[in-house]
Design an enzyme around this catalytic site. Sequence first.
Site, PDB file in Angstrom:
ATOM      1  N   LYS A  68       0.827  -1.200   0.000  1.00 55.20           N
ATOM      2  CA  LYS A  68       0.000   0.000   0.000  1.00 55.20           C
ATOM      3  C   LYS A  68       0.863   1.252   0.000  1.00 55.20           C
ATOM      4  O   LYS A  68       1.907   1.296   0.642  1.00 55.20           O
ATOM      5  CB  LYS A  68      -0.924   0.005   1.231  1.00 55.20           C
ATOM      6  CG  LYS A  68      -2.050  -1.015   1.159  1.00 55.20           C
ATOM      7  CD  LYS A  68      -2.999  -0.852   2.335  1.00 55.20           C
ATOM      8  CE  LYS A  68      -4.195  -1.783   2.212  1.00 55.20           C
ATOM      9  NZ  LYS A  68      -5.131  -1.630   3.352  1.00 55.20           N
TER      10      LYS A  68
ATOM     11  N   HIS B 191      -7.712 -13.290   2.018  1.00 56.04           N
ATOM     12  CA  HIS B 191      -7.103 -12.423   3.037  1.00 56.04           C
ATOM     13  C   HIS B 191      -6.993 -13.147   4.374  1.00 56.04           C
ATOM     14  O   HIS B 191      -6.106 -12.832   5.186  1.00 56.04           O
ATOM     15  CB  HIS B 191      -7.930 -11.151   3.198  1.00 56.04           C
ATOM     16  CG  HIS B 191      -7.127  -9.988   3.696  1.00 56.04           C
ATOM     17  ND1 HIS B 191      -6.160  -9.363   2.929  1.00 56.04           N
ATOM     18  CD2 HIS B 191      -7.133  -9.336   4.894  1.00 56.04           C
ATOM     19  CE1 HIS B 191      -5.621  -8.384   3.636  1.00 56.04           C
ATOM     20  NE2 HIS B 191      -6.189  -8.355   4.823  1.00 56.04           N
TER      21      HIS B 191
ATOM     22  N   ARG C  41      -3.643 -14.547   4.815  1.00 59.71           N
ATOM     23  CA  ARG C  41      -2.669 -13.561   5.302  1.00 59.71           C
ATOM     24  C   ARG C  41      -2.788 -13.416   6.830  1.00 59.71           C
ATOM     25  O   ARG C  41      -1.777 -13.361   7.528  1.00 59.71           O
ATOM     26  CB  ARG C  41      -2.921 -12.231   4.606  1.00 59.71           C
ATOM     27  CG  ARG C  41      -2.120 -11.049   5.127  1.00 59.71           C
ATOM     28  CD  ARG C  41      -2.390  -9.846   4.226  1.00 59.71           C
ATOM     29  NE  ARG C  41      -2.171  -8.569   4.875  1.00 59.71           N
ATOM     30  CZ  ARG C  41      -1.009  -7.912   4.892  1.00 59.71           C
ATOM     31  NH1 ARG C  41       0.045  -8.442   4.304  1.00 59.71           N
ATOM     32  NH2 ARG C  41      -0.897  -6.737   5.482  1.00 59.71           N
TER      33      ARG C  41
ATOM     34  N   HIS D  99       2.764  -3.346   7.615  1.00 63.05           N
ATOM     35  CA  HIS D  99       1.918  -2.428   8.369  1.00 63.05           C
ATOM     36  C   HIS D  99       2.698  -1.164   8.704  1.00 63.05           C
ATOM     37  O   HIS D  99       3.847  -1.231   9.158  1.00 63.05           O
ATOM     38  CB  HIS D  99       1.435  -3.077   9.672  1.00 63.05           C
ATOM     39  CG  HIS D  99       0.387  -4.114   9.480  1.00 63.05           C
ATOM     40  ND1 HIS D  99       0.070  -5.069  10.429  1.00 63.05           N
ATOM     41  CD2 HIS D  99      -0.445  -4.359   8.426  1.00 63.05           C
ATOM     42  CE1 HIS D  99      -0.898  -5.836   9.976  1.00 63.05           C
ATOM     43  NE2 HIS D  99      -1.221  -5.434   8.765  1.00 63.05           N
TER      44      HIS D  99
END
Length: 309
Positions: A187, A255, A258, A281
Site C-alpha cells: 500500500k 485475506h 494472510r 503495516h
Amino acid sequence: MPNTAFTVDAFLQNQLAAWERELGVVRRLSPLTIQSYGRDVGQFLDFLSGHAGGKVKLETLKDLRAADIRAFMASRREDDVTSRSLARSLSAIKSFFAFLEREGVMATEAFNAVRTPKIGRSLPKALTVIEAKRTIATTAELEEQPWVAARDMAVLSLCYGAGLRVSEALALTRADLDAETLRVTGKGGKTRMVPLIAAARRAIDTYLGICPFALDPGQPIFRGVKGGVLSPRLIQMRVVQLRGALGLPPSATPHALRHSFATHLLGKGGDLRAIQELLGHASLSTTQIYTAVDTDRLLESYHKAHPRA
C-alpha cells in the site's frame, strides 16, 4: 472524481480535481481508494446541495457548522450505513477540507466538534494450520487445467507462506523473484522484503514451468486463461469453491490466509515488530491485533482441554 457537476460550482469542481491528484501523486493512494474517497465527499456535497437548495459554493463550505455534519451522518445512519463506513466517509471529508486549508482556500473549525463514530474491534478470522494447508493443496482437485491449478496454488501459497495481500501477489514480476527474498510493493507504493519459504518457491516454480504464456521480466507473472493479468476476483472465486469443498466458514477468504500467516507466526513465538515488517503495516498498533487473536485461541484450547475449565 465524483459526479458533482450538478451539486457544486466550477471553482469547487477544480478543487476536487486538485485534491484527488494530490491523493494519487503525494499520498500515493491506489485508484480504488481515491475513487472511494471521492464518492464519500460527493455524497456529503450532495447532502449540502439539498440543504442549500442549489449548487454548493465556497461560501457554503465557509458557513459549515458542526450541526450540518451531524445531520449528514444521521442521514447516512438512516440508510443503514455502518459505523466503519461512516468513519471512513468522515475521514475522506476531513481530508478534502484539510486540502482546502493547506491551499489557503478556506479553514473551518466545524469538524473539531464532531466525534468520529466508534468502531467495534473485529478480530481477524484466521484458519487453523491444517485448514490453511488443505485450502492450498485442494486447489488442484477443483481445476482440470494443470497450469491454472498451479497458478492458483502459487497465489494462495504466497498469501499464507509470505503474508501477501492478493493484490501484492498478483503484482509480482520475475524481477521481484530474483533473490531469496521477495520484493513486494504494498500500500502506498511502499516496498518491503519478505522471505520466501521453500514450499511457496516450489509452487511458483511449478507454475512458471508450465505457464503457456511468455512472461516479460517486468510484467506480472500471474496470468488469466487469455493471457491478461490475473484478476483478484478469480482467486476469490477459487476460495469460494474451496470453502464449499472443505466445509470452511464464510470467513475463509484469500485475506484470511494472510491473517493466518501472522497468527501462526505469533503463536510460534514470532516477534511482533518482525511480523509488522513482514506484513507491511505502517503502525505497530495494526499488527498488535494478532496478539488478541492468539490469546483467544489459547483460552479456547484451555477451556476445551483443561479438566477443571
